[in-house]
Design a protein around this motif. Structure first.
Motif, PDB file in Angstrom:
ATOM      1  N   LYS A 191      43.433  54.236  30.572  1.00  0.00           N
ATOM      2  CA  LYS A 191      44.234  53.085  30.991  1.00  0.00           C
ATOM      3  C   LYS A 191      44.242  52.946  32.509  1.00  0.00           C
ATOM      4  CE  LYS A 191      48.785  51.073  30.487  1.00  0.00           C
ATOM      5  NZ  LYS A 191      50.140  51.255  29.994  1.00  0.00           N
ATOM      6  N   SER A 192      44.275  54.062  33.227  1.00  0.00           N
ATOM      7  CA  SER A 192      44.229  53.974  34.692  1.00  0.00           C
ATOM      8  C   SER A 192      42.854  53.510  35.171  1.00  0.00           C
ATOM      9  CB  SER A 192      44.608  55.307  35.329  1.00  0.00           C
ATOM     10  OG  SER A 192      43.622  56.276  35.076  1.00  0.00           O
ATOM     11  N   LEU A 193      41.781  53.892  34.466  1.00  0.00           N
ATOM     12  CA  LEU A 193      40.446  53.389  34.807  1.00  0.00           C
ATOM     13  C   LEU A 193      40.382  51.887  34.573  1.00  0.00           C
ATOM     14  CD1 LEU A 193      37.455  53.781  35.557  1.00  0.00           C
ATOM     15  CD2 LEU A 193      37.026  54.264  33.142  1.00  0.00           C
ATOM     16  N   LEU A 194      40.969  51.420  33.474  1.00  0.00           N
ATOM     17  CA  LEU A 194      41.003  49.981  33.198  1.00  0.00           C
ATOM     18  C   LEU A 194      41.795  49.245  34.268  1.00  0.00           C
ATOM     19  CD1 LEU A 194      40.086  47.841  31.143  1.00  0.00           C
ATOM     20  CD2 LEU A 194      42.252  48.173  29.976  1.00  0.00           C
ATOM     21  N   ALA A 195      42.858  49.871  34.766  1.00  0.00           N
ATOM     22  CA  ALA A 195      43.642  49.260  35.848  1.00  0.00           C
ATOM     23  C   ALA A 195      42.793  49.134  37.115  1.00  0.00           C
ATOM     24  CB  ALA A 195      44.889  50.084  36.124  1.00  0.00           C
ATOM     25  N   LYS A 196      41.957  50.128  37.401  1.00  0.00           N
ATOM     26  CA  LYS A 196      41.085  50.063  38.581  1.00  0.00           C
ATOM     27  C   LYS A 196      40.029  48.976  38.420  1.00  0.00           C
ATOM     28  CE  LYS A 196      41.858  54.845  39.714  1.00  0.00           C
ATOM     29  NZ  LYS A 196      41.398  56.221  39.545  1.00  0.00           N
ATOM     30  N   ILE A 197      39.515  48.826  37.199  1.00  0.00           N
ATOM     31  CA  ILE A 197      38.528  47.763  36.949  1.00  0.00           C
ATOM     32  C   ILE A 197      39.183  46.399  37.103  1.00  0.00           C
ATOM     33  CG2 ILE A 197      37.006  46.738  35.217  1.00  0.00           C
ATOM     34  CD1 ILE A 197      36.667  49.586  34.070  1.00  0.00           C
ATOM     35  N   ALA A 198      40.378  46.224  36.532  1.00  0.00           N
ATOM     36  CA  ALA A 198      41.094  44.952  36.645  1.00  0.00           C
ATOM     37  C   ALA A 198      41.453  44.654  38.094  1.00  0.00           C
ATOM     38  CB  ALA A 198      42.347  44.969  35.784  1.00  0.00           C
ATOM     39  N   GLY A 234      46.160  41.197  47.606  1.00  0.00           N
ATOM     40  CA  GLY A 234      45.959  40.641  48.935  1.00  0.00           C
ATOM     41  C   GLY A 234      47.251  39.992  49.368  1.00  0.00           C
ATOM     42  N   GLU A 235      47.188  38.701  49.642  1.00  0.00           N
ATOM     43  CA  GLU A 235      48.407  37.963  49.959  1.00  0.00           C
ATOM     44  C   GLU A 235      49.336  37.890  48.754  1.00  0.00           C
ATOM     45  OE1 GLU A 235      47.557  34.137  51.622  1.00  0.00           O
ATOM     46  OE2 GLU A 235      46.093  34.966  53.023  1.00  0.00           O
ATOM     47  N   ILE A 236      48.749  37.871  47.574  1.00  0.00           N
ATOM     48  CA  ILE A 236      49.548  37.911  46.340  1.00  0.00           C
ATOM     49  C   ILE A 236      49.222  39.215  45.609  1.00  0.00           C
ATOM     50  CG2 ILE A 236      49.710  35.417  46.128  1.00  0.00           C
ATOM     51  CD1 ILE A 236      47.516  35.501  44.060  1.00  0.00           C
ATOM     52  N   LYS A 237      50.006  39.523  44.608  1.00  0.00           N
ATOM     53  CA  LYS A 237      49.824  40.765  43.866  1.00  0.00           C
ATOM     54  C   LYS A 237      48.489  40.769  43.132  1.00  0.00           C
ATOM     55  CE  LYS A 237      54.739  41.443  43.053  1.00  0.00           C
ATOM     56  NZ  LYS A 237      55.790  41.582  42.021  1.00  0.00           N
ATOM     57  N   GLY A 238      47.953  41.962  42.927  1.00  0.00           N
ATOM     58  CA  GLY A 238      46.709  42.119  42.191  1.00  0.00           C
ATOM     59  C   GLY A 238      46.950  42.277  40.701  1.00  0.00           C
ATOM     60  N   ALA A 239      45.868  42.440  39.962  1.00  0.00           N
ATOM     61  CA  ALA A 239      45.960  42.531  38.505  1.00  0.00           C
ATOM     62  C   ALA A 239      46.711  43.780  38.056  1.00  0.00           C
ATOM     63  CB  ALA A 239      44.566  42.510  37.899  1.00  0.00           C
ATOM     64  N   ALA A 240      46.482  44.911  38.704  1.00  0.00           N
ATOM     65  CA  ALA A 240      47.170  46.140  38.295  1.00  0.00           C
ATOM     66  C   ALA A 240      48.665  46.063  38.590  1.00  0.00           C
ATOM     67  CB  ALA A 240      46.556  47.346  38.987  1.00  0.00           C
ATOM     68  N   PRO A 276      46.343  45.459  32.742  1.00  0.00           N
ATOM     69  CA  PRO A 276      45.676  46.350  31.784  1.00  0.00           C
ATOM     70  C   PRO A 276      46.394  46.451  30.436  1.00  0.00           C
ATOM     71  CG  PRO A 276      45.655  47.343  33.942  1.00  0.00           C
ATOM     72  CD  PRO A 276      46.490  46.106  34.046  1.00  0.00           C
ATOM     73  N   ASP A 277      47.713  46.405  30.444  1.00  0.00           N
ATOM     74  CA  ASP A 277      48.450  46.390  29.174  1.00  0.00           C
ATOM     75  C   ASP A 277      48.117  45.130  28.380  1.00  0.00           C
ATOM     76  OD1 ASP A 277      49.832  48.817  29.407  1.00  0.00           O
ATOM     77  OD2 ASP A 277      51.348  47.903  30.686  1.00  0.00           O
ATOM     78  N   PHE A 278      48.043  44.000  29.068  1.00  0.00           N
ATOM     79  CA  PHE A 278      47.694  42.737  28.420  1.00  0.00           C
ATOM     80  C   PHE A 278      46.293  42.829  27.805  1.00  0.00           C
ATOM     81  CE2 PHE A 278      45.700  38.534  28.601  1.00  0.00           C
ATOM     82  CZ  PHE A 278      46.597  37.785  27.847  1.00  0.00           C
ATOM     83  N   ILE A 279      45.350  43.403  28.550  1.00  0.00           N
ATOM     84  CA  ILE A 279      43.976  43.530  28.054  1.00  0.00           C
ATOM     85  C   ILE A 279      43.952  44.363  26.784  1.00  0.00           C
ATOM     86  CG2 ILE A 279      41.687  44.455  28.565  1.00  0.00           C
ATOM     87  CD1 ILE A 279      42.321  43.914  31.551  1.00  0.00           C
ATOM     88  N   LEU A 280      44.616  45.507  26.814  1.00  0.00           N
ATOM     89  CA  LEU A 280      44.597  46.395  25.649  1.00  0.00           C
ATOM     90  C   LEU A 280      45.302  45.779  24.447  1.00  0.00           C
ATOM     91  CD1 LEU A 280      45.161  49.799  27.442  1.00  0.00           C
ATOM     92  CD2 LEU A 280      43.051  48.950  26.412  1.00  0.00           C
ATOM     93  N   THR A 307      41.443  39.758  31.983  1.00  0.00           N
ATOM     94  CA  THR A 307      42.085  39.980  33.280  1.00  0.00           C
ATOM     95  C   THR A 307      42.502  38.651  33.891  1.00  0.00           C
ATOM     96  OG1 THR A 307      40.831  42.001  33.699  1.00  0.00           O
ATOM     97  CG2 THR A 307      41.773  40.907  35.606  1.00  0.00           C
ATOM     98  N   VAL A 308      41.607  37.700  33.889  1.00  0.00           N
ATOM     99  CA  VAL A 308      41.915  36.381  34.445  1.00  0.00           C
ATOM    100  C   VAL A 308      43.010  35.702  33.628  1.00  0.00           C
ATOM    101  CG1 VAL A 308      40.970  34.074  34.897  1.00  0.00           C
ATOM    102  CG2 VAL A 308      39.645  36.094  35.490  1.00  0.00           C
ATOM    103  N   GLN A 309      42.908  35.776  32.306  1.00  0.00           N
ATOM    104  CA  GLN A 309      43.914  35.152  31.444  1.00  0.00           C
ATOM    105  C   GLN A 309      45.283  35.799  31.642  1.00  0.00           C
ATOM    106  OE1 GLN A 309      42.910  35.307  27.295  1.00  0.00           O
ATOM    107  NE2 GLN A 309      44.739  34.216  26.658  1.00  0.00           N
ATOM    108  N   GLY A 310      45.334  37.117  31.655  1.00  0.00           N
ATOM    109  CA  GLY A 310      46.601  37.812  31.838  1.00  0.00           C
ATOM    110  C   GLY A 310      47.203  37.578  33.205  1.00  0.00           C
ATOM    111  N   PHE A 311      46.351  37.480  34.218  1.00  0.00           N
ATOM    112  CA  PHE A 311      46.822  37.223  35.579  1.00  0.00           C
ATOM    113  C   PHE A 311      47.438  35.835  35.683  1.00  0.00           C
ATOM    114  CE2 PHE A 311      46.082  35.790  39.959  1.00  0.00           C
ATOM    115  CZ  PHE A 311      46.732  36.794  40.647  1.00  0.00           C
ATOM    116  N   LEU A 312      46.735  34.828  35.159  1.00  0.00           N
ATOM    117  CA  LEU A 312      47.231  33.453  35.264  1.00  0.00           C
ATOM    118  C   LEU A 312      48.460  33.202  34.395  1.00  0.00           C
ATOM    119  CD1 LEU A 312      43.891  31.443  35.391  1.00  0.00           C
ATOM    120  CD2 LEU A 312      45.458  31.953  37.260  1.00  0.00           C
TER     121      LEU A 312
END
Length: 184
Positions: A44-51, A58-64, A69-73, A144-149
């Motif tokens: 799960k932590s590897l998936l978080a690094k990939i996401a 950056g200026e906004i929060k990242g995927a992790a 990663p919870d959303f992906i799984l 990742t994109v779907q869960g982020f948006l």
């Protein structure tokens, strides 16, 4: 009185010794929330690094940061069929070896630029033996994109969601408009 304490202590020690052989500390625990997938906390932590490589902070929060990663799984566990889940997990299990072969070290030890290169080359692999890796990275990127948006942070703070569009205003200066709203 001392005899009772001694017997009680002996019973506790005996019960503890009976339970110790049943405890297996050699394997990493499998997360039970994803019953169809055999995911460990390190995976799960590897998936978080990939996401986080796909959508870095950056200026906004990242995927992790948004727990994507919870959303992906959850999406893989609940929404994909059994063959797609097997393909995802086979690609996931082979990803670390692929990263080592492409960059010479583990994915977690790479800097951001090298991580991006590994993910991009994995998505562009054309060989037949890399189909599962490509499917894993494609599914991970899509979710990742779907869960982020669809995250609460994006929907409330970055692009506020409005169920009902605003009032009609005939004459409005462009400079007086507020931030963009997403209407449902």
């Amino acid at each position: 009185m001392n005899r009772r304490d001694a017997l009680r202590s002996l019973a506790l020690v005996t019960g503890g010794l009976v339970l110790v052989p049943s405890c297996d500390f050699s394997q990493e625990d499998i997360l039970e929330a994803y019953d169809r997938l055999k995911v460990t906390p390190s995976m799960k932590s590897l998936l978080a690094k990939i996401a986080d490589t796909i959508i870095p902070p950056g200026e906004i929060k990242g995927a992790a940061d948004l727990e994507v990663p919870d959303f992906i799984l959850v999406m893989v566990n609940d929404c994909l069929d059994e063959n797609a889940q097997k393909s995802f997990m086979n690609g996931f299990n082979g990803f670390e070896d692929y990263a080592k072969s492409k960059s010479g070290s583990a994915f977690g030890e790479l800097d951001n630029k090298q991580r991006e290169e590994v993910v991009l080359t994995g998505l562009q692999e054309e060989s037949e033996d890399k189909n599962e890796l490509r499917a894993f990275l494609g599914t991970t990127k899509r979710f990742t994109v779907q869960g982020f948006l669809l995250s609460e942070y994006i929907q409330t703070e970055i692009k506020p969601y409005s169920l009902i569009p605003g009032d009609y205003q005939g004459e409005v200066l462009i400079s007086s408009l507020n931030s963009e709203k997403i209407n449902g």
